[in-house]
Design a protein around this motif. Structure first.
Motif, PDB file in Angstrom:
ATOM      1  N   PHE A  28     -19.724  -7.165  10.768  1.00  0.00           N
ATOM      2  CA  PHE A  28     -20.605  -7.164  11.934  1.00  0.00           C
ATOM      3  C   PHE A  28     -20.071  -6.304  13.069  1.00  0.00           C
ATOM      4  O   PHE A  28     -20.813  -5.565  13.692  1.00  0.00           O
ATOM      5  N   ILE A  29     -18.797  -6.387  13.361  1.00  0.00           N
ATOM      6  CA  ILE A  29     -18.229  -5.674  14.504  1.00  0.00           C
ATOM      7  C   ILE A  29     -18.402  -4.156  14.367  1.00  0.00           C
ATOM      8  O   ILE A  29     -18.937  -3.490  15.274  1.00  0.00           O
ATOM      9  N   PRO A  30     -17.991  -3.513  13.233  1.00  0.00           N
ATOM     10  CA  PRO A  30     -18.216  -2.057  13.122  1.00  0.00           C
ATOM     11  C   PRO A  30     -19.686  -1.672  13.160  1.00  0.00           C
ATOM     12  O   PRO A  30     -20.058  -0.650  13.737  1.00  0.00           O
ATOM     13  N   THR A  31     -20.533  -2.501  12.534  1.00  0.00           N
ATOM     14  CA  THR A  31     -21.960  -2.201  12.525  1.00  0.00           C
ATOM     15  C   THR A  31     -22.531  -2.233  13.937  1.00  0.00           C
ATOM     16  O   THR A  31     -23.316  -1.365  14.342  1.00  0.00           O
ATOM     17  N   ALA A  32     -22.137  -3.236  14.700  1.00  0.00           N
ATOM     18  CA  ALA A  32     -22.611  -3.352  16.073  1.00  0.00           C
ATOM     19  C   ALA A  32     -22.140  -2.174  16.922  1.00  0.00           C
ATOM     20  O   ALA A  32     -22.885  -1.629  17.732  1.00  0.00           O
ATOM     21  N   LEU A  33     -20.879  -1.768  16.721  1.00  0.00           N
ATOM     22  CA  LEU A  33     -20.354  -0.623  17.471  1.00  0.00           C
ATOM     23  C   LEU A  33     -21.097   0.660  17.121  1.00  0.00           C
ATOM     24  O   LEU A  33     -21.430   1.470  17.996  1.00  0.00           O
ATOM     25  N   ALA A  34     -21.353   0.848  15.820  1.00  0.00           N
ATOM     26  CA  ALA A  34     -22.078   2.048  15.390  1.00  0.00           C
ATOM     27  C   ALA A  34     -23.486   2.072  15.961  1.00  0.00           C
ATOM     28  O   ALA A  34     -23.983   3.100  16.421  1.00  0.00           O
ATOM     29  N   LEU A  35     -24.159   0.907  15.939  1.00  0.00           N
ATOM     30  CA  LEU A  35     -25.520   0.830  16.465  1.00  0.00           C
ATOM     31  C   LEU A  35     -25.535   1.105  17.964  1.00  0.00           C
ATOM     32  O   LEU A  35     -26.382   1.832  18.476  1.00  0.00           O
ATOM     33  N   THR A  36     -24.562   0.544  18.677  1.00  0.00           N
ATOM     34  CA  THR A  36     -24.470   0.765  20.123  1.00  0.00           C
ATOM     35  C   THR A  36     -24.236   2.238  20.440  1.00  0.00           C
ATOM     36  O   THR A  36     -24.858   2.815  21.339  1.00  0.00           O
ATOM     37  N   SER A  37     -23.337   2.868  19.667  1.00  0.00           N
ATOM     38  CA  SER A  37     -23.058   4.294  19.880  1.00  0.00           C
ATOM     39  C   SER A  37     -24.283   5.151  19.618  1.00  0.00           C
ATOM     40  O   SER A  37     -24.583   6.081  20.353  1.00  0.00           O
ATOM     41  N   SER A  38     -25.017   4.825  18.547  1.00  0.00           N
ATOM     42  CA  SER A  38     -26.227   5.588  18.213  1.00  0.00           C
ATOM     43  C   SER A  38     -27.267   5.473  19.306  1.00  0.00           C
ATOM     44  O   SER A  38     -27.906   6.460  19.686  1.00  0.00           O
ATOM     45  N   LEU A  39     -27.447   4.246  19.807  1.00  0.00           N
ATOM     46  CA  LEU A  39     -28.420   4.051  20.880  1.00  0.00           C
ATOM     47  C   LEU A  39     -28.024   4.835  22.126  1.00  0.00           C
ATOM     48  O   LEU A  39     -28.873   5.414  22.815  1.00  0.00           O
TER      49      LEU A  39
END
Length: 480
Positions: A28-39
């Motif tokens: 969850f943590i890497p996925t959330a970071l990646a999603l935040t960066s993309s946004l």
């Protein structure tokens, strides 16, 4: 025993839950970071460009229709942004609500007087997205002028020497008469360069080396003919590469030849080192074919020679026809043009020779069509410019002459061959003010498309020399 089993089951279940939570944590943590960066990246892009959102902030504008029913401008191509004239912009006629052909041109407009003194801001059209479309005839006038002066001071050309007793002097030396016809550009260039200040007798000082063979003259030489041109060019390059060191030190990259006839493209089949390394200054400048390399090679304008002063430019109101074309039907593109517009009352399309003077048709039309035949090039662009007619270029993949210097959008319209059925819509969408800018720019650039027996500053000879000057620094020499 039952209690122990329950305890064991509870312990095992608890461990699985903890393991799954731990694994979920690492997922969850890497996925959330990646999603935040993309946004964040998407937000940044959308706030700094028009990639996702178009922010339209048009100034107050007045649209001037070409025809009363058309309210959009289609300057340049059918896919161009809609163009509008600023209310306080240039060339707004007081009676601009009239159709194009009913708007009288002012006395000054008919000859383009005063245009040379106008500032670049006066030659801009503002598009509907608020961006200025620069209609200056040069991409950058200041850079061009600075380079032009430097070119005249420093550029040096070495011509491989040949005497009048050479068996092929007729091919290698300039003609001793005034060139004429469709392919005169090649001969005019050679006549001009041999007498110019660009020539040096010292090869060590040369920026470029001129291969002086004439494709057009070889074609008509009975000893060579069409079938023998390839062997002649191959043998010529072999001889200079073995008798002089200059070709070998750069692989021919600082050498150039000039040809206007389309047969020049096949003339190099047995001399691929010329095709791929040397600078080809040719009229048949299509970047669709592998034999022409844009930016390495240069486009030579095909110009029917005309001496003397330019004819007076007719007022817009005297140009009754919307568009004009005359010529043989020797390509699918021209066949399509005839099929669609052959019987039209506004777009005049003639097969073969005209019964009336050619120049009258050019001067009586607002737009003159340059349509691809056997090759992308014809002399029709030069014809149109000479008689003050705005050229319409229907020739896909044409690397237009002097495109490094001139802003073709400022004095011509390019139409894709597939858009021939839309031709009247495209040309009819150019309003009066836009046309005045186009035609005034035609009158400004036509001096660059004129050959003279004695070259004149900024004429076709000097413009070709400038194209060569731009390419002289890209060569790499191997020292001996």
């Amino acid at each position: 025993m039952a209690g122990g089993s329950m305890l064991l089951l509870y312990s095992f279940s608890r461990r699985r839950v903890l393991d799954s939570l731990r694994g979920g944590y690492y997922f969850f943590i890497p996925t959330a970071l990646a999603l935040t960066s993309s946004l964040f990246i998407l937000f940044y892009i959308s706030s700094t460009s028009n990639l996702f959102f178009i922010h339209i902030h048009p100034p107050p504008t007045t649209q001037i229709p070409f025809h009363p029913t058309q309210q959009q401008s289609l300057l340049a191509t059918p896919t161009s942004p809609i163009l509008q004239i600023p209310k306080n912009g240039p060339f707004i006629a007081s009676n601009s609500s009239l159709p194009f052909h009913e708007i009288p041109l002012s006395k000054n407009d008919s000859v383009g007087s005063g245009v040379q003194n106008q500032s670049p801001l006066e030659l801009q059209i503002t598009s509907s997205n608020g961006n200025n479309v620069n209609n200056e005839v040069f991409h950058d006038r200041d850079i061009f002028m600075e380079n032009y002066v430097e070119m005249n001071k420093s550029l040096k050309i070495y011509i491989y020497p040949h005497g009048r007793d050479d068996p092929f002097a007729n091919v290698l030396l300039p003609v001793d008469f005034e060139p004429g016809g469709n392919y005169a550009s090649e001969s005019y260039f050679k006549r001009a360069i041999v007498k110019s200040h660009f020539i040096t007798k010292e090869p060590s000082k040369a920026d470029l080396f001129y291969l002086p063979f004439s494709i057009a003259r070889l074609r008509h030489d009975p000893r060579v003919g069409i079938d023998g041109i390839q062997d002649f060019v191959r043998d010529y390059v072999f001889n200079i590469s073995h008798n002089y060191p200059y070709w070998n030190r750069s692989g021919g990259a600082d050498h150039f030849y000039v040809a206007c006839h389309s047969i020049g493209r096949s003339a190099l089949k047995k001399a691929s080192e010329v095709k791929f390394n040397a600078i080809q200054v040719v009229c048949s400048s299509s970047y669709f074919v592998s034999s022409y390399v844009a930016h390495k090679d240069a486009s030579l304008p095909q110009i029917w020679p005309r001496q003397g002063d330019f004819p007076p430019s007719l007022a817009v109101s005297e140009r009754k026809k919307l568009a004009f074309f005359a010529g043989s039907i020797n390509s699918p593109v021209r066949e399509k043009l005839v099929q669609v517009w052959g019987n039209d009352s506004e777009i005049s399309v003639h097969l073969g020779r005209l019964k009336t003077p050619y120049e009258e048709a050019l001067m009586g039309s607002k737009f003159c069509l340059h349509v691809k035949g056997f090759e992308v090039n014809t002399a029709r662009i030069g014809d149109a410019l000479y008689y003050g007619c705005v050229p319409v270029i229907i020739a896909n993949h044409y690397d237009l002459p002097f495109a490094d210097v001139l802003n073709w959008r400022s004095f011509s319209i390019v139409v894709a061959t597939l858009d021939i059925p839309l031709l009247k819509e495209v040309l009819g969408g150019v309003n009066y003010d836009e046309y005045v800018i186009l035609q005034r720019n035609v009158l400004k650039v036509r001096k660059h498309f004129q050959w003279h027996v004695l070259p004149v500053d900024f004429d076709a000879f000097y413009m070709v020399m400038y194209e060569l000057w731009l390419r002289r620094s890209s060569t790499v020499r191997i020292p001996f």
